[in-house]
Each structure stands twice: as C-alpha cells, then as structure tokens.
Design an enzyme around this catalytic site. Structure first.
Site, mmCIF file in Angstrom:
data_model
loop_
_atom_site.group_PDB
_atom_site.id
_atom_site.type_symbol
_atom_site.label_atom_id
_atom_site.label_comp_id
_atom_site.label_asym_id
_atom_site.label_seq_id
_atom_site.Cartn_x
_atom_site.Cartn_y
_atom_site.Cartn_z
ATOM 1 C CB ALA A 253 -0.919 -0.005 1.212
ATOM 2 C CB THR A 254 4.286 1.912 1.327
ATOM 3 O OG1 THR A 254 3.959 1.611 2.678
ATOM 4 C CG2 THR A 254 5.298 3.035 1.286
ATOM 5 C CB CYS B 123 6.615 3.164 11.573
ATOM 6 S SG CYS B 123 5.456 2.469 10.411
ATOM 7 C CG HIS C 77 0.609 -6.883 5.354
ATOM 8 N ND1 HIS C 77 0.845 -6.518 6.648
ATOM 9 C CD2 HIS C 77 0.941 -5.810 4.605
ATOM 10 C CE1 HIS C 77 1.311 -5.277 6.683
ATOM 11 N NE2 HIS C 77 1.387 -4.822 5.451
ATOM 12 C CB SER D 205 -2.033 -3.341 2.397
ATOM 13 O OG SER D 205 -0.851 -4.069 2.577
ATOM 14 C CD GLN E 130 -4.906 -0.589 9.753
ATOM 15 O OE1 GLN E 130 -5.604 -1.481 10.251
ATOM 16 N NE2 GLN E 130 -3.592 -0.670 9.709
ATOM 17 C CB THR F 67 7.755 -10.116 -13.288
ATOM 18 O OG1 THR F 67 8.618 -9.845 -14.391
ATOM 19 C CG2 THR F 67 7.120 -11.481 -13.447
ATOM 20 C CG ASN G 116 -2.047 3.674 10.973
ATOM 21 O OD1 ASN G 116 -2.476 4.766 10.628
ATOM 22 N ND2 ASN G 116 -0.790 3.494 11.305
HETATM 23 N N1 PLP Z 1 -1.665 2.984 5.424
HETATM 24 C C1 PLP Z 1 -2.089 2.503 6.596
HETATM 25 C C2 PLP Z 1 -3.268 3.133 7.260
HETATM 26 C C3 PLP Z 1 -1.440 1.434 7.187
HETATM 27 O O1 PLP Z 1 -1.861 0.972 8.372
HETATM 28 C C4 PLP Z 1 -0.329 0.856 6.535
HETATM 29 C C5 PLP Z 1 0.436 -0.239 7.162
HETATM 30 O O2 PLP Z 1 0.824 -0.161 8.302
HETATM 31 C C6 PLP Z 1 0.056 1.372 5.284
HETATM 32 C C7 PLP Z 1 -0.632 2.435 4.774
HETATM 33 C C8 PLP Z 1 1.199 0.778 4.531
HETATM 34 O O3 PLP Z 1 0.847 -0.513 4.056
HETATM 35 P P1 PLP Z 1 1.957 -1.533 3.520
HETATM 36 O O4 PLP Z 1 2.466 -2.262 4.711
HETATM 37 O O5 PLP Z 1 1.215 -2.439 2.563
HETATM 38 O O6 PLP Z 1 2.987 -0.735 2.821
#
Ligand code: PLP
Length: 372
Positions: free
Chosen positions: A69-70, A315, A196, A194, A177, A232, A149
């Site tokens: 997602a980042t 983080c 995971h 995302s 989230q 890929t 989050n």
């Molecule tokens: N945005 C939110 C609200 C998240 O909680 C997270 C992950 O902690 C991300 C973005 C980033 O997701 P990813 O781990 O897939 O890069």
C-alpha cells in the site's frame, strides 16, 4: 503468544495459504510469458484481480497490483501531481495520516508542491469547515484515510470526496485499515489497499483508480499493468491477495460482529482507569487505543513478552518517537507514552483477549504501586 497487533499485520488465513501453495512450488511460470503455463498464471491473476475489485466494492474503476500500500500511496500522490496543469500544485492532507502519505507529500513539498496538513479535533476527526476553507481551484489532490491505523477513528470519506470534487480536485483514500473490515466509502478517485491487513500475504497491495483519473506511471519497464506499473507480477502473491479478499468479502458481517463482541469484552476486562484515545462513536472497533495516567507503555510491552501489542503504529513503536497521531489529538509526550494499542480480529478468541486485558490491567496497577 496472544496476538493483539492486528493493525500492524494479520495472520495468514489457512484458505489463503492453501490457495497460494501450488503457485509457490510447481506453478512458477512468468505470467507475462506466452507459454501455456504463463497464460494459466496470467488467468489466475485476472481471477484474483476481480476478487480484490469485488471486495473493494466501488464501480467505475479498476485496480493495478503494487508491491505494498505504501507503493500505491506514493504512486497515487506523485502520479496525480505529475498530471496537473501549472499552478494546480496544492495537496491537502491530514495530520493523522500514515507516514506513507505524509512523507510522500512532504517530499513533494520539498520539490515545490504547496502542502496543507489540516489538524484534527481532540477526537481525531477532521473538521469539514476547515477543509472547506482550505479548498480552492489550485488543489490537485485531497488525501484522507478512512480508518486510522493507530486509533481506529473513521473519517467521512464520501463527504470529503464530494468537497474535493466540487473544488476540481481528486480524492485519494488510504483504505488499508478499512478494507475487508468495513465497507469502503463511495466517492474517492483513488484507493490504496494492502493484502497483509486482510489475512493475505505481505509484499502486495493495490491501487484502485477511477476510470479517467489514473495517475502517471511510477515504475517504467516491461509495461505490465497496462503500462501503468511495470514489473513482473507474482502469481502466488496475487492469488493469495485474491483469496484473502474473497474470504473477507464473504465473512464481512461475521467478522464485524465478532469484532464488536471482542471490543465489549476487552473494555470490560480492562476495568476502570483507562481512557480511550479517539472518537468512541466514529471508529472501527478492532482497534482499542487506550491510555492510563502515569503508565509506561514501553515497559508494559517489555513486561508482557507473550502478549503482542504496541504503542501505536509499528513504525512509531520502533523509532521511540512519540506518535504523531496522538500528538495531533493534543496529547503531550507523557500521555502518548502512557498509551497502548490493542488490535484484534477474526482469529482472536474472546477468552485470550480477556486474559490478556486482565494481565495488562494487573501489570498497569503493579506499575502504579511500584512508582508510588
Ligand atoms: N496505510 C495505513 C493506514 C497502514 O496501516 C499501513 C500499514 O501499516 C500502510 C498504509 C502501509 O501498508 P503496507 O504495509 O502495505 O505498505
């Protein structure tokens, strides 16, 4: 180990592991190669794409798979700004966004973009009058997350999207989230998710793009994902993401009801002396961020080694820096260091959650006595 860190990541669903298995071992072909094996892998990816799109539940657009997602958020923000005519270089976002949004916006600000980071109210909600006053015809993008989050607070995404559109701007929603847990709000032009966080594999995310609102490509190369995101694709990750999305879609009500029950049980088991950070009404209930006068959250985590919970985002916990989200709510350094986040969901049992909460409460009381 009692796992209470569902915002950081979620356990892989057994159904997802089973769906991925053949693609990890024998079905290794490149999905972009013309062989029969390649075509089968490509077909499996298209099934997964539909499963993720269906779970996102928005019409008039499609997804591209990304590495996280980042990446999706970086792409959405940088790619949207690339496309805007001269003078339309304003970005509006909110102080409680994830670092993937805030740091990308700051990076663009360092290169000439005009960035406005709006504050939030003490309950973590955005004041829409403030947004109204900040909007003008130079705004290219408004970026706001659906579910926070760190504190679980929700924002009124559809209203925000309407306001952005009236000003001629695009709206990006970080739905990481919210995805698979709540319905994703209608209205945004761009949505990042995302795998995971929904019991899928790590290393894959997606950007949903409204038709006509696609950002410029971030990655150049082999022209995959309609030339928008080269590289890929991994059949095992795409298939896993698809299976997780399908499962989340099918189980949404069941998972939601389970989480509501867990929330009530956790609040009850913790007992008195705790304050919930963020709005109680506007929230996702699988995130319980609480503080207690005088508590040393880091010490509590160290004391309870067999319970996995955190201080805020993974983080923020690692850096030792106080959470920017809690600071945005107006909490001072002490109050944010006295806060902990408990995250639970599909595979959390009520018994283990209650046990963990009782132990957390007992250790917090013991800390108080020791420090008195
Ligand atoms: N945005 C939110 C609200 C998240 O909680 C997270 C992950 O902690 C991300 C973005 C980033 O997701 P990813 O781990 O897939 O890069």
């Amino acid at each position: 180990m009692i796992y209470l860190d569902y915002q950081a990541t979620t356990p892989l669903a057994p159904e997802v592991a089973a769906a991925m298995q053949p693609w990890i071992e024998e079905r290794f072909a490149n999905p972009h190669s013309p062989s029969r094996w390649g075509s089968e892998a490509a077909a499996a990816i298209e099934v997964a794409r539909k499963q993720v799109e269906r779970a996102i539940g928005l019409s008039g657009g499609s997804i591209a798979f990304t590495g996280s997602a980042t990446e999706a958020l970086n792409w959405a923000i940088k790619g949207s700004l690339e496309q805007t005519p001269q003078g339309h270089n304003r970005i509006i976002t909110v102080a409680t966004e994830h670092a993937a949004v805030l740091d990308t916006c700051e990076w663009l600000a360092g290169r000439g973009a005009d960035l406005t980071v709006l504050p939030v109210e003490a309950d973590g909600r955005l004041d829409l009058d403030l947004l109204e006053r900040a909007l003008d015809e130079r705004v290219a993008l408004v970026a706001v997350m659906q579910v926070n989050n760190e504190i679980g607070v929700t924002q009124p995404i559809s209203e925000i999207a309407d306001m952005a559109h009236k000003a001629g701007a695009l709206m990006l929603c970080d739905a990481v989230q919210a995805f698979g847990r709540l319905e994703i709000c209608k209205g945004p032009d761009l949505v990042a998710v995302s795998a995971h966080k929904i019991h899928g594999p790590k290393g894959i995310g997606a950007l949903w793009m409204r038709k006509g609102g696609e950002p410029d490509a971030l990655l150049h190369g082999g022209g995959q994902e309609q030339g928008r995101r080269s590289g890929t694709l991994s059949p095992m990750l795409c298939v896993g993401f698809g299976a997780a999305a399908k499962l989340a879609d099918e189980r949404r009500t069941r998972d939601y009801d389970h989480v509501q029950k867990l929330w009530n049980a956790a609040v009850h088991a913790l007992g008195p002396g705790w304050t919930i950070n963020g709005s109680i009404r506007h929230r996702y209930h699988g995130n319980l961020n609480i503080r207690r006068e005088g508590l040393d959250g880091a010490r509590l985590i160290a004391d309870l080694r067999d319970v996995a919970f955190s201080l805020g985002s993974a983080c923020a916990s690692g850096s030792g820096r106080p959470s920017h989200v809690l600071r945005a709510l107006g909490l001072d350094y002490r109050a944010s260091r006295s806060s902990i986040r408990l995250g639970f969901g599909r595979y959390t049992t009520q018994q283990e959650l209650v046990d963990a909460c009782k132990r957390i409460a007992a250790h917090a009381v013991a800390q108080e006595k020791l420090d008195a």
